[in-house]
Design an enzyme around this catalytic site. Sequence first.
Site, mmCIF file in Angstrom:
data_model
loop_
_atom_site.group_PDB
_atom_site.id
_atom_site.type_symbol
_atom_site.label_atom_id
_atom_site.label_comp_id
_atom_site.label_asym_id
_atom_site.label_seq_id
_atom_site.Cartn_x
_atom_site.Cartn_y
_atom_site.Cartn_z
ATOM 1 N N GLU A 1 30.251 -55.094 -37.244
ATOM 2 C CA GLU A 1 30.976 -56.219 -37.827
ATOM 3 C C GLU A 1 31.238 -56.000 -39.309
ATOM 4 O O GLU A 1 32.234 -56.487 -39.846
ATOM 5 C CB GLU A 1 30.195 -57.513 -37.604
ATOM 6 N N HIS B 1 36.623 -52.296 -36.025
ATOM 7 C CA HIS B 1 35.709 -51.879 -34.961
ATOM 8 C C HIS B 1 36.136 -50.542 -34.363
ATOM 9 O O HIS B 1 35.319 -49.632 -34.142
ATOM 10 C CB HIS B 1 35.690 -52.928 -33.844
ATOM 11 N N HIS C 1 41.062 -56.763 -37.935
ATOM 12 C CA HIS C 1 39.637 -56.911 -37.610
ATOM 13 C C HIS C 1 39.234 -55.935 -36.499
ATOM 14 O O HIS C 1 38.237 -55.210 -36.622
ATOM 15 C CB HIS C 1 39.383 -58.353 -37.175
ATOM 16 N N GLU C 2 39.991 -55.936 -35.412
ATOM 17 C CA GLU C 2 39.639 -55.051 -34.291
ATOM 18 C C GLU C 2 39.832 -53.587 -34.643
ATOM 19 O O GLU C 2 39.119 -52.722 -34.121
ATOM 20 C CB GLU C 2 40.445 -55.434 -33.046
#
Length: 492
Positions: free
Chosen positions: A286, A260, A256-257
């Site tokens: 996101e 980003h 997930h990170e």
Amino acid sequence: MTAYDDLMSFIRETGALGQVAARLAWDQEVMMPHGAGDQRAEEMAAMESVLHARRTDQRIGGWLADLEGGALDEEANAQLRHIRRSYDRARKVPADLATALARATSRSHRAWAEARADDDFGAFAPVLREVVALKREEGAALSSGGDVYDAMLSDYEPGATAAQLSQMFGALRPRLVALREAVLERPQPQPPTGPFDEQAQLRLAHLVAKTFGYEMARGRLDKSVHPFSSGSGDDVRITTRTSALDPFNCLYSTIHEVGHATYEQRIRPEYRFTPLGEGVSMGVHESQSRIYENQLGRSRAFTRWLYARMTEHFGDIGLDGPDAFYAAVNHVQNGYIRTEADEVQYNLHVLLRFDLERAIVSGELEVDDLEAAWNERFRADFGYAVDKPSDGVLQDVHWSAGLFGYFPTYTLGNVYAGCLHKALRTAVPDLDAQLEEGNLVPATGWLAENVQQYGGLYEPREVISRACGGETPSEEPLLDYLEAKFGAIYSL
């Protein structure tokens, strides 16, 4: 030099100072000694004072006036659009209020972390009351008599309104609830069996991060209470967390990170330290983290590759092959924690926060009543009681940091990710074959080409629409994807 050159030189220097301030915030969550909290609060307040003075510098207004109506190219006009928006916003907020907010949110972060560890919302409430009071004051200044929550929301998703999002979220809820109810009635897959060594988790997390294109030479992976990404350009840092019994927490927080972080790493280098040199909105940001984590990272194809890596790192994990592993990765189950929620239920966690924070901002709900309101809403939405504050109102860092208006961008990002995934499947027809080999380049390359490289060049919805062949962003692709995926897993 021209007015534009003078303006951009000033803006780049301000952007560089902003990155220094962000590094202080990163250090506070990752490396800072526990006893340094009060000193760090003063340091961050001092940085915010300097930054606020630069953001409201009257020379910016003069340069903008000189450039009004000038013949500029697309990139220059986009820079000016962002600069005007930021300048107008900053001038509405008094300097002493901006400084007070920086000081209060720095102290609030430490109070939140301690209260979370102690499961004591009462200890955090007085500090949160101060943050809320300051944020209401800031919102009133920014809204100029309009909707205060919309003014806060615009910091994270320019152009969006609470009314628009409420309509979209209202369309999401019925199908999400129906899917959840159908899935939870079916037999549940077997979870992996541990324990899972922490260092082995972190080694695999590093491998997965690199597989998804995260450039370690321009970043680093550390641990924190709440995983996050920080920075841009050549210094983009991420964090994760580990659990001895749940390796998916570490792996999928990392993916997930990385979504980003790679967005920030792949923005055109010439935009660095300017408004175009960072993600255009938190919703678009996101969308990158969620498509990396879910549509790619939790796909049947990629989990076949990941299953082999899991057994290499941990040996027997108690699952009978890649299909059982895929089902375990996508297990739909009751739980309290938003960041650990499955795809079916995740957005229901966000909608709870969206409604509560709107009530807080409006004054309809006060901080002293927040824990009870959270618990009541959670039971109504999920059908069981919150067991402790760290699994409820204290689980997220956002309100301690004053990030009111941030939560709805998580669900908006999921909606955007659904649209992008549909377009990606059309553009890369052999996507599953690539993912099964652990080759993320076709997918992440398409996202870099169609979304990430542009940074802030286009407005948020325009970025998504352009990437999707001109289609208006809609919740339908996300809902169709979820129903197809989980219908197949649970034989609905």
